[in-house]
Scaffold this motif. Structure first.
Motif, short mmCIF file in Angstrom:
data_model
loop_
_atom_site.label_atom_id
_atom_site.label_comp_id
_atom_site.label_asym_id
_atom_site.label_seq_id
_atom_site.Cartn_x
_atom_site.Cartn_y
_atom_site.Cartn_z
N PHE A 107 0.84 -1.20 0.00
CA PHE A 107 0.00 0.00 0.00
C PHE A 107 0.88 1.25 0.00
N ALA A 108 1.94 1.23 0.79
CA ALA A 108 2.86 2.37 0.83
C ALA A 108 3.69 2.47 -0.46
N TRP A 109 3.77 1.38 -1.21
CA TRP A 109 4.54 1.33 -2.45
C TRP A 109 3.75 1.84 -3.66
N LEU A 110 2.46 2.12 -3.47
CA LEU A 110 1.58 2.53 -4.57
C LEU A 110 2.12 3.64 -5.47
N PRO A 111 2.75 4.71 -4.97
CA PRO A 111 3.21 5.78 -5.86
C PRO A 111 4.30 5.36 -6.84
N TRP A 112 5.06 4.32 -6.54
CA TRP A 112 6.16 3.93 -7.40
C TRP A 112 5.72 2.99 -8.52
#
Length: 142
Positions: A107-112
């Protein structure tokens, strides 16, 4: 010790060591998701041009840090998936916890890499659901 086998479920006389179809599904999906997380981590550590960094995002880690996180989590997820084949309750609990951690990390990796992150989040969601369903309980013959 007598062993009965019905379909995909295998139980011993004491009822221990049950491996249901959902547990096997969860184990395979955990190993698949873990391998994808390992590849994700390797690509991030190598600082591949596949990833695009966004500005002003809450989680300001470097791409290499994210890569090491996903690589280590991927290895743990694969090992937890392998442990699920034992049918032990501790493996189910560890599997739920590790899949939950992997879900939060993706979820925290979504922007990449949104598509990859959402795919792994869906896999982790199915794994958690399959492990919470648990093995089907057969009525004991008296």
């Amino acid at each position: 010790m007598a062993t009965q086998s019905t379909g995909m479920q295998q139980t011993t006389a004491r009822g221990m060591g049950a491996v249901s179809g959902w547990t096997i599904f969860a184990a395979i999906m955990m190993m698949f998701g873990g391998v994808l997380a390992i590849f994700e981590g390797i690509a991030a550590i190598a600082e591949d041009d596949v990833f695009v960094s966004t500005r002003n995002f809450t989680f300001q880690w470097s791409l290499t840090s994210w890569g090491w996180l996903h690589l280590s989590l991927g290895i743990v997820v694969v090992l937890a998936g392998i442990a699920l084949f034992s049918g032990a309750m501790w493996a189910r609990v560890v599997g739920i916890a590790v899949a939950g951690l992997n879900l939060v990390a993706n979820f925290a990796w979504l922007p990449w890499y949104p598509f990859w992150a959402i795919t792994l989040m869906v896999i982790d969601g199915f794994v958690i659901w399959a492990l919470c369903v648990g093995p089907r309980r057969e009525p004991r013959a008296v």
